[in-house]
Design an enzyme around this catalytic site. Structure first.
Site, PDB file in Angstrom:
ATOM      1  CE1 TYR A  35      -3.759   2.424   0.429  1.00  0.00           C
ATOM      2  CE2 TYR A  35      -2.638   3.311   1.992  1.00  0.00           C
ATOM      3  CZ  TYR A  35      -3.796   3.346   1.293  1.00  0.00           C
ATOM      4  OH  TYR A  35      -4.723   4.462   1.399  1.00  0.00           O
ATOM      5  CB  THR A  56     -14.195   5.389   3.582  1.00  0.00           C
ATOM      6  OG1 THR A  56     -12.673   4.502   3.938  1.00  0.00           O
ATOM      7  CG2 THR A  56     -14.013   6.763   3.600  1.00  0.00           C
TER       8      THR A  56
HETATM    9  N1  LIG Z   1      -9.826   5.832   4.111  1.00  0.00           N
HETATM   10  C1  LIG Z   1      -8.872   5.970   4.429  1.00  0.00           C
HETATM   11  O1  LIG Z   1      -8.246   6.006   5.419  1.00  0.00           O
HETATM   12  C2  LIG Z   1      -7.624   6.648   3.254  1.00  0.00           C
HETATM   13  C3  LIG Z   1      -6.657   7.299   3.803  1.00  0.00           C
HETATM   14  C4  LIG Z   1      -5.765   7.826   2.764  1.00  0.00           C
HETATM   15  C5  LIG Z   1      -6.045   7.405   1.281  1.00  0.00           C
HETATM   16  N2  LIG Z   1      -7.107   6.683   0.957  1.00  0.00           N
HETATM   17  C6  LIG Z   1      -7.445   6.371  -0.431  1.00  0.00           C
HETATM   18  O2  LIG Z   1      -8.571   7.067  -0.572  1.00  0.00           O
HETATM   19  C7  LIG Z   1      -9.266   6.344  -1.893  1.00  0.00           C
HETATM   20  C8  LIG Z   1     -10.603   5.953  -1.618  1.00  0.00           C
HETATM   21  O3  LIG Z   1     -10.594   5.096  -0.389  1.00  0.00           O
HETATM   22  P1  LIG Z   1     -11.945   5.052   0.507  1.00  0.00           P
HETATM   23  O4  LIG Z   1     -11.275   5.216   1.923  1.00  0.00           O
HETATM   24  O5  LIG Z   1     -12.917   5.766  -0.011  1.00  0.00           O
HETATM   25  O6  LIG Z   1     -12.505   3.601   0.398  1.00  0.00           O
HETATM   26  P2  LIG Z   1     -13.565   2.664  -0.293  1.00  0.00           P
HETATM   27  O7  LIG Z   1     -14.855   3.278   0.441  1.00  0.00           O
HETATM   28  O8  LIG Z   1     -13.155   1.309  -0.048  1.00  0.00           O
HETATM   29  O9  LIG Z   1     -13.498   3.262  -1.629  1.00  0.00           O
HETATM   30  C9  LIG Z   1     -12.650   2.438  -2.651  1.00  0.00           C
HETATM   31  C10 LIG Z   1     -13.394   2.666  -3.945  1.00  0.00           C
HETATM   32  O10 LIG Z   1     -12.620   2.247  -5.060  1.00  0.00           O
HETATM   33  C11 LIG Z   1     -13.100   1.400  -6.026  1.00  0.00           C
HETATM   34  N3  LIG Z   1     -12.416  -0.020  -6.301  1.00  0.00           N
HETATM   35  C12 LIG Z   1     -11.533  -0.424  -5.585  1.00  0.00           C
HETATM   36  N4  LIG Z   1     -11.084  -1.494  -6.546  1.00  0.00           N
HETATM   37  C13 LIG Z   1     -11.523  -1.403  -7.760  1.00  0.00           C
HETATM   38  C14 LIG Z   1     -11.429  -2.104  -8.946  1.00  0.00           C
HETATM   39  N5  LIG Z   1     -10.530  -3.079  -8.990  1.00  0.00           N
HETATM   40  N6  LIG Z   1     -12.106  -1.504 -10.014  1.00  0.00           N
HETATM   41  C15 LIG Z   1     -13.035  -0.423  -9.948  1.00  0.00           C
HETATM   42  N7  LIG Z   1     -13.072   0.351  -8.692  1.00  0.00           N
HETATM   43  C16 LIG Z   1     -12.349  -0.295  -7.641  1.00  0.00           C
HETATM   44  C17 LIG Z   1     -14.509   0.952  -5.243  1.00  0.00           C
HETATM   45  O11 LIG Z   1     -15.440   0.601  -6.123  1.00  0.00           O
HETATM   46  P3  LIG Z   1     -16.271  -0.582  -6.225  1.00  0.00           P
HETATM   47  O12 LIG Z   1     -16.377  -1.409  -4.908  1.00  0.00           O
HETATM   48  O13 LIG Z   1     -17.591  -0.296  -6.611  1.00  0.00           O
HETATM   49  O14 LIG Z   1     -15.281  -1.572  -7.101  1.00  0.00           O
HETATM   50  C18 LIG Z   1     -14.608   1.911  -4.055  1.00  0.00           C
HETATM   51  O15 LIG Z   1     -15.466   2.858  -4.762  1.00  0.00           O
HETATM   52  C19 LIG Z   1      -8.200   5.104  -2.051  1.00  0.00           C
HETATM   53  O16 LIG Z   1      -7.268   5.600  -2.934  1.00  0.00           O
HETATM   54  C20 LIG Z   1      -7.352   4.879  -0.575  1.00  0.00           C
HETATM   55  O17 LIG Z   1      -6.284   4.465  -0.823  1.00  0.00           O
HETATM   56  C21 LIG Z   1      -8.136   6.135   1.901  1.00  0.00           C
END
Ligand SMILES: NC(=O)c1ccc[n+]([C@@H]2O[C@H](COP(=O)([O-])OP(=O)(O)OC[C@H]3O[C@@H](n4cnc5c(N)ncnc54)[C@H](OP(=O)(O)O)[C@@H]3O)[C@@H](O)[C@H]2O)c1
Length: 235
Positions: free
Chosen positions: A154, A189
């Site tokens: 990651y 999230t």
């Molecule tokens: N949550 C945190 O603490 C955090 C912190 C820093 C950065 N981030 C980053 O923020 C971004 C969004 O994450 P989130 O926290 O909102 O998590 P999340 O709710 O799990 O959302 C992840 C999204 O990515 C999509 N996704 C995953 N694999 C995919 C695939 N193979 N093809 C198409 N879509 C895919 C999912 O869509 P489907 O399920 O519809 O496929 C979902 O909409 C990510 O890049 C994560 O690394 C998160």
């Protein structure tokens, strides 16, 4: 840029940060192209966007499928008449020590978090550059600025997003392309459902959405290239 009637493509729009971004920008009158795999969730986010006054359509697909990513910007332009911004937000959280790693899962994380981002950005650039000003906003992570035990693939993928974003900005800044990277700590999230601590102390998805809005509205003569967001209070 002036947001009203501009078009943004958001990956990972079916939940979490992507859905919050879609809703916030729909409320500002943007047209939202929602990408993700879960059609039911995408449709629900699209409905929320319309209720908030925006125009929204879903473009479901598997982001690691190059046939999908290569055609996606064109499909968005066909539907909305243009593409002004790309929010590369889709991602997966894969951690663990390397000696215990399932390397195929690490390959999958690399594909979703980095390789697909490269391919989609490449496909989107010609459409973005048709406008006087446009933007690519990449969602990295605080893990893209530091390393930690068990950070696994990651942290490596998020460092790759950081490096790529800086280089892309240098390559295309003179064409009016803003490239901005956002580096949040823990966000409340589904991705952090297994993280212990007080969830109300986490960054909220709309906090990240506000940051995206800030970047998009920034004056055309300057670009906030890197924005780190930390929770105010420890979890
Ligand atoms: N949550 C945190 O603490 C955090 C912190 C820093 C950065 N981030 C980053 O923020 C971004 C969004 O994450 P989130 O926290 O909102 O998590 P999340 O709710 O799990 O959302 C992840 C999204 O990515 C999509 N996704 C995953 N694999 C995919 C695939 N193979 N093809 C198409 N879509 C895919 C999912 O869509 P489907 O399920 O519809 O496929 C979902 O909409 C990510 O890049 C994560 O690394 C998160």
């Amino acid at each position: 840029m002036e947001l009203k009637n501009k078009v943004i493509l958001i990956t990972g729009a079916s939940g979490g940060i992507g859905a919050a971004a879609a809703q916030r920008l729909a409320g500002r009158g943007m047209s939202i192209a929602l990408a993700g795999r879960n059609i039911k969730k995408l449709e629900s986010v699209a409905e929320d966007c319309r209720t908030l006054g925006g125009v929204a359509e879903i473009f479901p697909g598997e982001i690691t499928d190059e046939n999908y990513t290569s055609g996606l910007p064109h499909a968005v332009k066909e539907r909305f008449g243009g593409l002004h911004a790309l929010f590369n937000n889709a991602g997966v959280f894969e951690t663990g020590a390397f000696d215990q790693a399932d390397i195929s899962r690490w390959d999958d994380a690399l594909d979703v978090n980095f390789r697909s981002l490269l391919h989609l950005t490449k496909a989107a650039i010609p459409y973005l550059l048709e406008n006087g000003e446009s933007a690519v906003i990449n969602l990295s992570s605080i893990a893209g600025r530091m390393t930690f035990g068990g950070g696994g693939i990651y942290s490596a993928t998020k460092h790759a997003v950081h490096a790529f974003s800086g280089c892309l900005f240098e390559d295309l800044r003179d064409r009016g392309l803003k490239v901005s990277t956002i580096y949040p700590g823990f966000v409340d999230t589904g991705m952090t459902s297994g993280v212990a601590g007080d969830r109300s102390h986490m960054i909220q998805p709309d906090d990240v959405a506000r940051t995206l809005e800030f970047v998009l509205e920034f004056p055309s003569n300057a670009c906030p290239t890197e924005i780190v967001i930390r929770p105010q209070f420890p979890l």
